[in-house]
Design a protein around this motif. Sequence first.
Motif, PDB file in Angstrom:
ATOM      1  N   PHE A  51       0.857  -1.181   0.000  1.00 17.57           N
ATOM      2  CA  PHE A  51       0.000   0.000   0.000  1.00 17.57           C
ATOM      3  C   PHE A  51       0.888   1.224   0.000  1.00 17.57           C
ATOM      4  O   PHE A  51       1.827   1.338   0.777  1.00 17.57           O
ATOM      5  CB  PHE A  51      -0.905   0.029   1.234  1.00 17.57           C
ATOM      6  CG  PHE A  51      -2.111  -0.841   1.111  1.00 17.57           C
ATOM      7  CD1 PHE A  51      -3.193  -0.428   0.366  1.00 17.57           C
ATOM      8  CD2 PHE A  51      -2.149  -2.068   1.731  1.00 17.57           C
ATOM      9  CE1 PHE A  51      -4.311  -1.223   0.245  1.00 17.57           C
ATOM     10  CE2 PHE A  51      -3.257  -2.880   1.619  1.00 17.57           C
ATOM     11  CZ  PHE A  51      -4.347  -2.461   0.869  1.00 17.57           C
ATOM     12  N   HIS A  52       0.572   2.151  -0.884  1.00 14.66           N
ATOM     13  CA  HIS A  52       1.304   3.415  -0.924  1.00 14.66           C
ATOM     14  C   HIS A  52       0.341   4.508  -1.349  1.00 14.66           C
ATOM     15  O   HIS A  52      -0.280   4.441  -2.402  1.00 14.66           O
ATOM     16  CB  HIS A  52       2.477   3.336  -1.907  1.00 14.66           C
ATOM     17  CG  HIS A  52       3.265   4.609  -1.987  1.00 14.66           C
ATOM     18  ND1 HIS A  52       4.040   5.048  -0.951  1.00 14.66           N
ATOM     19  CD2 HIS A  52       3.362   5.538  -2.971  1.00 14.66           C
ATOM     20  CE1 HIS A  52       4.611   6.186  -1.300  1.00 14.66           C
ATOM     21  NE2 HIS A  52       4.206   6.500  -2.514  1.00 14.66           N
ATOM     22  N   GLY A  53       0.201   5.498  -0.519  1.00 17.92           N
ATOM     23  CA  GLY A  53      -0.689   6.611  -0.826  1.00 17.92           C
ATOM     24  C   GLY A  53      -2.138   6.197  -0.931  1.00 17.92           C
ATOM     25  O   GLY A  53      -2.891   6.765  -1.710  1.00 17.92           O
ATOM     26  N   GLY A  54      -2.548   5.173  -0.166  1.00 15.18           N
ATOM     27  CA  GLY A  54      -3.923   4.701  -0.186  1.00 15.18           C
ATOM     28  C   GLY A  54      -4.249   3.762  -1.328  1.00 15.18           C
ATOM     29  O   GLY A  54      -5.377   3.342  -1.472  1.00 15.18           O
ATOM     30  N   GLU A  55      -3.252   3.428  -2.157  1.00 17.89           N
ATOM     31  CA  GLU A  55      -3.469   2.525  -3.280  1.00 17.89           C
ATOM     32  C   GLU A  55      -2.675   1.247  -3.077  1.00 17.89           C
ATOM     33  O   GLU A  55      -1.579   1.263  -2.535  1.00 17.89           O
ATOM     34  CB  GLU A  55      -3.008   3.165  -4.588  1.00 17.89           C
ATOM     35  CG  GLU A  55      -3.817   4.347  -5.030  1.00 17.89           C
ATOM     36  CD  GLU A  55      -3.326   4.883  -6.367  1.00 17.89           C
ATOM     37  OE1 GLU A  55      -2.838   4.086  -7.184  1.00 17.89           O
ATOM     38  OE2 GLU A  55      -3.408   6.094  -6.559  1.00 17.89           O
ATOM     39  N   LEU A  56      -3.220   0.141  -3.560  1.00 18.28           N
ATOM     40  CA  LEU A  56      -2.516  -1.132  -3.543  1.00 18.28           C
ATOM     41  C   LEU A  56      -1.705  -1.246  -4.823  1.00 18.28           C
ATOM     42  O   LEU A  56      -2.263  -1.265  -5.921  1.00 18.28           O
ATOM     43  CB  LEU A  56      -3.502  -2.298  -3.437  1.00 18.28           C
ATOM     44  CG  LEU A  56      -2.879  -3.690  -3.415  1.00 18.28           C
ATOM     45  CD1 LEU A  56      -2.030  -3.866  -2.156  1.00 18.28           C
ATOM     46  CD2 LEU A  56      -3.951  -4.750  -3.482  1.00 18.28           C
ATOM     47  N   LEU A  57      -0.388  -1.280  -4.668  1.00 20.62           N
ATOM     48  CA  LEU A  57       0.492  -1.418  -5.832  1.00 20.62           C
ATOM     49  C   LEU A  57       0.764  -2.895  -6.074  1.00 20.62           C
ATOM     50  O   LEU A  57       1.288  -3.589  -5.208  1.00 20.62           O
ATOM     51  CB  LEU A  57       1.818  -0.693  -5.599  1.00 20.62           C
ATOM     52  CG  LEU A  57       1.754   0.811  -5.365  1.00 20.62           C
ATOM     53  CD1 LEU A  57       3.154   1.350  -5.099  1.00 20.62           C
ATOM     54  CD2 LEU A  57       1.141   1.504  -6.559  1.00 20.62           C
ATOM     55  N   THR A  58       0.402  -3.363  -7.264  1.00 23.92           N
ATOM     56  CA  THR A  58       0.650  -4.759  -7.620  1.00 23.92           C
ATOM     57  C   THR A  58       1.602  -4.889  -8.802  1.00 23.92           C
ATOM     58  O   THR A  58       2.114  -5.974  -9.040  1.00 23.92           O
ATOM     59  CB  THR A  58      -0.675  -5.477  -7.968  1.00 23.92           C
ATOM     60  OG1 THR A  58      -1.335  -4.757  -9.014  1.00 23.92           O
ATOM     61  CG2 THR A  58      -1.582  -5.560  -6.751  1.00 23.92           C
ATOM     62  N   ASP A  59       1.833  -3.808  -9.517  1.00 20.68           N
ATOM     63  CA  ASP A  59       2.751  -3.834 -10.643  1.00 20.68           C
ATOM     64  C   ASP A  59       4.186  -3.923 -10.115  1.00 20.68           C
ATOM     65  O   ASP A  59       4.618  -3.113  -9.289  1.00 20.68           O
ATOM     66  CB  ASP A  59       2.585  -2.576 -11.496  1.00 20.68           C
ATOM     67  CG  ASP A  59       3.496  -2.574 -12.705  1.00 20.68           C
ATOM     68  OD1 ASP A  59       3.673  -3.636 -13.332  1.00 20.68           O
ATOM     69  OD2 ASP A  59       4.055  -1.493 -13.008  1.00 20.68           O
ATOM     70  N   ASP A  62       6.326  -0.725 -10.311  1.00 13.33           N
ATOM     71  CA  ASP A  62       5.994   0.291  -9.299  1.00 13.33           C
ATOM     72  C   ASP A  62       6.524  -0.104  -7.923  1.00 13.33           C
ATOM     73  O   ASP A  62       7.056   0.732  -7.193  1.00 13.33           O
ATOM     74  CB  ASP A  62       4.476   0.492  -9.230  1.00 13.33           C
ATOM     75  CG  ASP A  62       3.913   1.131 -10.485  1.00 13.33           C
ATOM     76  OD1 ASP A  62       4.703   1.763 -11.236  1.00 13.33           O
ATOM     77  OD2 ASP A  62       2.699   1.001 -10.705  1.00 13.33           O
TER      78      ASP A  62
END
Length: 129
Positions: A51-59, A62
């Motif tokens: 999680f970064h900045g309220g988003e789930l990063l899956t790439d 990234d």
Amino acid sequence: VVILMSLLFYSLMVPLQIALDIDPYWYILDYSIDLLNFMDDYFRWTVFPIFHGGELLTDSNDIRQLYYSDYALVDMIAAFPFDIFVLVISPSHKSAFVLIRALLRLPKVVKCLRMSDYQPALDQAAKIL
């Protein structure tokens, strides 16, 4: 939980290794934990979503970019086996070697700065219990 335990191990054992002449068999456990942390670092920048900045990063690109901007340098320094190089260079002076090897384990403690990353997970586990 396992990585948190390894960080606690580093925070206790590295100062003990500096202060006392610890039995060499403890280094087997120490190097095993080093391997475990190396695998965690690898999976942290290739596989684990974050999680970064309220988003789930899956790439993975990234994740890798964020990891390199935050913890990559600390993890690389902590994972580098400085003490093994001393063993290869100067194994003959036992008393000096024990202290130097223990001091060269000190960068492992820097990895304990990450303990704050595990605080939300610990709080969540405490609520369940």
